[in-house]
Design an enzyme around this catalytic site. Structure first.
Site, PDB file in Angstrom:
ATOM      1  CG  ASP A 219      -2.041   1.003   1.111  1.00 49.25           C
ATOM      2  OD1 ASP A 219      -3.205   0.562   1.052  1.00 49.25           O
ATOM      3  OD2 ASP A 219      -1.770   2.227   1.083  1.00 49.25           O
ATOM      4  CB  ILE A 220       0.820   4.259  -2.156  1.00 42.46           C
ATOM      5  CG1 ILE A 220       1.903   5.104  -2.778  1.00 42.46           C
ATOM      6  CG2 ILE A 220      -0.415   5.076  -1.835  1.00 42.46           C
ATOM      7  CD1 ILE A 220       1.558   5.660  -4.161  1.00 42.46           C
TER       8      ILE A 220
ATOM      9  CG  ASN B 227     -11.861  -0.276   3.912  1.00 40.68           C
ATOM     10  OD1 ASN B 227     -12.195  -0.594   5.053  1.00 40.68           O
ATOM     11  ND2 ASN B 227     -10.693   0.283   3.661  1.00 40.68           N
TER      12      ASN B 227
ATOM     13  N   GLY C 120     -15.659   3.116   3.797  1.00 42.75           N
ATOM     14  CA  GLY C 120     -14.328   3.715   3.664  1.00 42.75           C
ATOM     15  C   GLY C 120     -13.568   3.273   2.432  1.00 42.75           C
ATOM     16  CD  GLN C 121     -14.631  -0.394  -2.462  1.00 40.17           C
ATOM     17  OE1 GLN C 121     -15.799  -0.608  -2.110  1.00 40.17           O
ATOM     18  NE2 GLN C 121     -14.059  -1.020  -3.473  1.00 40.17           N
TER      19      GLN C 121
ATOM     20  CG  HIS D 277      -8.624  -3.283  -2.506  1.00 38.46           C
ATOM     21  ND1 HIS D 277      -9.551  -2.506  -3.167  1.00 38.46           N
ATOM     22  CD2 HIS D 277      -8.328  -2.620  -1.364  1.00 38.46           C
ATOM     23  CE1 HIS D 277      -9.790  -1.425  -2.466  1.00 38.46           C
ATOM     24  NE2 HIS D 277      -9.076  -1.461  -1.356  1.00 38.46           N
TER      25      HIS D 277
ATOM     26  CG  HIS E 179      -6.680  -2.832   3.124  1.00 38.76           C
ATOM     27  ND1 HIS E 179      -5.915  -1.702   2.907  1.00 38.76           N
ATOM     28  CD2 HIS E 179      -7.885  -2.585   2.547  1.00 38.76           C
ATOM     29  CE1 HIS E 179      -6.643  -0.810   2.232  1.00 38.76           C
ATOM     30  NE2 HIS E 179      -7.832  -1.321   2.007  1.00 38.76           N
TER      31      HIS E 179
HETATM   32  P1  5GP Z   1      -9.572   1.320   0.167  1.00 37.47           P
HETATM   33  O1  5GP Z   1      -9.770   2.527   1.007  1.00 37.47           O
HETATM   34  O2  5GP Z   1     -10.197   1.452  -1.190  1.00 37.47           O
HETATM   35  O3  5GP Z   1      -9.966   0.058   0.873  1.00 37.47           O
HETATM   36  O4  5GP Z   1      -8.011   1.174  -0.010  1.00 37.47           O
HETATM   37  C1  5GP Z   1      -7.313   1.659  -1.106  1.00 37.47           C
HETATM   38  C2  5GP Z   1      -5.862   1.665  -0.707  1.00 37.47           C
HETATM   39  O5  5GP Z   1      -5.093   1.839  -1.871  1.00 37.47           O
HETATM   40  C3  5GP Z   1      -5.485   2.802   0.257  1.00 37.47           C
HETATM   41  O6  5GP Z   1      -4.978   2.260   1.467  1.00 37.47           O
HETATM   42  C4  5GP Z   1      -4.426   3.595  -0.522  1.00 37.47           C
HETATM   43  O7  5GP Z   1      -3.361   4.030   0.296  1.00 37.47           O
HETATM   44  C5  5GP Z   1      -3.966   2.601  -1.570  1.00 37.47           C
HETATM   45  N1  5GP Z   1      -3.550   3.195  -2.827  1.00 37.47           N
HETATM   46  C6  5GP Z   1      -4.214   4.170  -3.519  1.00 37.47           C
HETATM   47  N2  5GP Z   1      -3.580   4.450  -4.678  1.00 37.47           N
HETATM   48  C7  5GP Z   1      -2.490   3.632  -4.716  1.00 37.47           C
HETATM   49  C8  5GP Z   1      -1.446   3.469  -5.674  1.00 37.47           C
HETATM   50  O8  5GP Z   1      -1.376   4.115  -6.715  1.00 37.47           O
HETATM   51  N3  5GP Z   1      -0.486   2.545  -5.374  1.00 37.47           N
HETATM   52  C9  5GP Z   1      -0.530   1.810  -4.222  1.00 37.47           C
HETATM   53  N4  5GP Z   1       0.466   0.927  -4.031  1.00 37.47           N
HETATM   54  N5  5GP Z   1      -1.507   1.932  -3.314  1.00 37.47           N
HETATM   55  C10 5GP Z   1      -2.478   2.841  -3.551  1.00 37.47           C
END
Ligand code: 5GP
Ligand code: ZN
Length: 111
Positions: free
Chosen positions: A30-31, A86, A92-93, A99, A101
């Site tokens: 995760d970034i 999420n 919180g998605q 995906h 985590h």
């Molecule tokens: P969500 O909130 O949708 O469950 O999680 C999305 C996750 O993707 C977040 O934790 C965010 O930091 C991560 N993320 C968003 N854009 C990128 C990206 O371009 N590269 C990577 N490696 N992670 C990303």
């Protein structure tokens, strides 16, 4: 999906180092990590969220789940790990591409 960041990562349009990949999933860091180890298990197929998954996706979802302990072990998460999915804005998605985590390292705060 042309505007989906995770589709772009899956397709190699956004260069990203994969910790693991196979014909169904890719896994990368995760970034914005929320734990010492924070990986994203991402389906190659564009399914917007768990809410849109169907019985046809059962084996994919089982695969995404069963890969977790194997990856956690490889990452040295011997005392345990956390899995978060999420779903939807209220959940919180941020990225609308299914995906999981995988979080771990140290002692995670009680959820
Ligand atoms: P969500 O909130 O949708 O469950 O999680 C999305 C996750 O993707 C977040 O934790 C965010 O930091 C991560 N993320 C968003 N854009 C990128 C990206 O371009 N590269 C990577 N490696 N992670 C990303
Ligand atoms: Zn996508």
């Amino acid at each position: 999906m042309t505007d989906c960041i995770f589709c772009k990562i899956v397709e190699g349009q956004i260069p990203t180092e994969f910790v693991y990949e196979d014909d169904k999933i890719v896994i990368f860091k995760d970034i914005r990590p929320k734990a010492e180890v924070h990986l994203l298990i991402v389906a190659r197929e564009h399914i917007p969220s768990l809410a849109e998954a169907t019985q046809d996706n059962a084996s994919l979802l089982a695969h995404m789940t069963l890969v977790l302990p194997k990856i956690a072990k490889e990452q040295g998460l011997n005392s345990g790990f956390r899995t978060v999915i999420n779903t939807g804005k209220g959940g919180g998605q941020e990225i609308d591409h299914i995906h999981f985590h995988l979080l771990g390292g140290g002692m995670l705060p009680k959820f």
